[in-house]
Scaffold this motif. Structure first.
Motif, mmCIF file in Angstrom:
data_model
loop_
_atom_site.group_PDB
_atom_site.id
_atom_site.type_symbol
_atom_site.label_atom_id
_atom_site.label_comp_id
_atom_site.label_asym_id
_atom_site.label_seq_id
_atom_site.Cartn_x
_atom_site.Cartn_y
_atom_site.Cartn_z
ATOM 1 N N ILE A 217 0.764 -1.328 -0.234
ATOM 2 C CA ILE A 217 -0.415 -0.090 -0.212
ATOM 3 C C ILE A 217 1.025 1.170 0.473
ATOM 4 O O ILE A 217 0.989 2.265 -0.421
ATOM 5 N N GLU A 218 2.023 1.401 0.768
ATOM 6 C CA GLU A 218 2.639 2.148 1.180
ATOM 7 C C GLU A 218 3.712 2.516 -0.118
ATOM 8 O O GLU A 218 4.221 3.754 -1.203
ATOM 9 N N THR A 219 4.020 1.154 -0.664
ATOM 10 C CA THR A 219 5.080 1.464 -1.832
ATOM 11 C C THR A 219 4.706 1.801 -3.334
ATOM 12 O O THR A 219 4.702 1.618 -4.496
ATOM 13 N N ARG A 258 -5.231 -14.226 4.639
ATOM 14 C CA ARG A 258 -6.872 -14.280 4.427
ATOM 15 C C ARG A 258 -6.561 -12.322 4.385
ATOM 16 O O ARG A 258 -6.773 -11.784 3.739
ATOM 17 N N ARG A 259 -6.309 -12.280 5.484
ATOM 18 C CA ARG A 259 -6.065 -11.151 5.828
ATOM 19 C C ARG A 259 -5.530 -10.125 5.513
ATOM 20 O O ARG A 259 -5.211 -8.976 4.668
ATOM 21 N N PHE A 260 -4.338 -10.329 4.163
ATOM 22 C CA PHE A 260 -3.465 -9.832 3.459
ATOM 23 C C PHE A 260 -4.272 -9.402 2.019
ATOM 24 O O PHE A 260 -4.247 -7.824 1.873
ATOM 25 N N VAL A 261 -5.185 -10.297 1.904
ATOM 26 C CA VAL A 261 -5.799 -9.985 0.648
ATOM 27 C C VAL A 261 -7.018 -8.994 0.551
ATOM 28 O O VAL A 261 -7.151 -8.230 0.228
ATOM 29 N N GLU A 262 -7.350 -9.083 2.080
ATOM 30 C CA GLU A 262 -8.224 -8.277 2.342
ATOM 31 C C GLU A 262 -8.051 -6.929 3.276
ATOM 32 O O GLU A 262 -8.633 -5.916 2.499
ATOM 33 N N GLU A 263 -6.831 -6.870 3.212
ATOM 34 C CA GLU A 263 -6.447 -5.712 3.349
ATOM 35 C C GLU A 263 -5.604 -4.168 2.259
ATOM 36 O O GLU A 263 -6.288 -3.622 2.216
ATOM 37 N N GLN A 265 -7.271 -5.111 -0.764
ATOM 38 C CA GLN A 265 -8.534 -4.836 -1.300
ATOM 39 C C GLN A 265 -9.688 -3.935 -0.637
ATOM 40 O O GLN A 265 -10.047 -2.489 -1.351
ATOM 41 N N ASN A 266 -9.870 -3.417 0.802
ATOM 42 C CA ASN A 266 -9.712 -2.343 2.091
ATOM 43 C C ASN A 266 -9.225 -1.772 1.079
ATOM 44 O O ASN A 266 -9.886 -0.276 1.251
ATOM 45 N N ALA A 267 -7.648 -1.075 0.908
ATOM 46 C CA ALA A 267 -6.986 0.192 0.251
ATOM 47 C C ALA A 267 -7.635 0.697 -1.277
ATOM 48 O O ALA A 267 -6.628 1.643 -1.499
#
Length: 309
Positions: A217-219, A258-263, A265-267
């Motif tokens: 997200i930062e990169t 799973r959380r990696f994907v969800e974060e 998508q949310n971003a």
């Protein structure tokens, strides 16, 4: 091109073993994507090297390297498959994709650029270059950008093999010097112009993958990059290195990650959960599988290569 063997199913995928006009052994693949028909989508996957020097931990194509394939040897693979389906040489598929991804890192072979120039007459062609972005290949990528801008605006697919957000783990998985995530992001900002396809960041996700959504997200820009999640295919290398896939093949979603994907998508990232036809593992047409490795192994992989004697 002299065909030595072929394996698979005409309605899913076929792997060809061939001998080029220069006497080199090559593997190449044609694939459909059911339920899509040949008229809707057709994918060719060609080799660019004779073996591969990189030795990625989950890829069977590493382990020996005998140099690059010539422009003509790559065209022989492509033209053979085209003529088998379309004798007049005119591909009648709405989506016609050629992936430089079967055997070898394409950035090590400058003749890949010549082939891209030669293929420009196919108006419906989507070229796909899949790379780890090795250090020292900057000129290859600069020239590829120019070719994309001149001939393939809006239909060129560039994919970087990332696999982890931790640089040390990336070096373990792909043990050669290569661009960092920051360097990939910098190049992508220049590469993707208005109307172009987003660059794909590919993650073959294992149980031990280090995946930090914040790092991506930062990169990376959500406007210029998307993320693709794929399983670890059942290769000999993955078995030998005890690399276990974390992807639920019924859904495409990682289990531990799973959380990696969800974060992501949310971003606002587009995330593709890519699980191909599992029959392709048995055919050996999926990424990382290599028929010549199978033929040299003393024990036989129970999860793939089963179409091959």
């Amino acid at each position: 091109m002299r065909i030595l063997s072929k394996f698979g199913r005409e309605d899913i995928a076929v792997v060809y073993l061939g001998e080029t006009s220069k006497g080199n052994l090559v593997e190449f693949v044609e694939a459909l994507q059911p339920p899509l028909s040949l008229a809707e989508k057709w994918v060719l996957i060609v080799s660019t090297l004779k073996g591969c020097p990189v030795r990625c931990k989950m890829c069977d194509a590493g382990g020996y390297y005998e140099g690059t394939l010539s422009e003509e040897e790559m065209m022989e693979q492509i033209e053979y498959m085209i003529r088998q389906r379309f004798p007049d040489g005119k591909v009648a598929s709405k989506k016609f994709k050629i992936q430089f991804a079967r055997v070898g890192e394409p950035a090590f072979n400058k003749d890949v650029l010549v082939v891209l120039e030669r293929l420009k007459s196919h108006e419906n062609l989507i070229p796909c270059v899949s790379t780890i972005a090795p250090i020292g290949c900057d000129n290859f990528f600069e020239q590829m950008l120019k070719i994309k801008d001149e001939h393939y605006r809006g239909r060129f697919q560039l994919q970087f093999s990332v696999h982890s957000t931790d640089e040390e783990q990336r070096d373990q998985i792909m043990p050669v010097r290569k661009w960092s995530l920051d360097e990939i992001a910098e190049f992508g900002e220049e590469f993707v112009r208005k109307g172009d396809r987003k660059i794909t960041l590919n993650f073959a996700v294992s149980e031990e993958s280090i995946l930090d959504a914040r790092k991506l997200i930062e990169t990376f820009s959500t406007e210029k990059f998307l993320v693709k999640i794929t399983p670890i295919n059942p290769t000999y290398s993955a078995l030998h290195n005890n690399i276990k896939s974390d992807v639920d093949t019924s859904t495409g979603m990682p289990i531990k990650h799973r959380r990696f994907v969800e974060e992501l998508q949310n971003a606002g990232f587009e995330v593709i959960l890519s699980v191909g036809n599992l029959e392709e593992n048995k055919i050996a047409s999926n990424c990382g599988l290599y028929v010549r490795r199978h033929m040299s192994e003393r024990f036989k992989n129970p999860h793939s290569y089963t179409y091959i004697p």
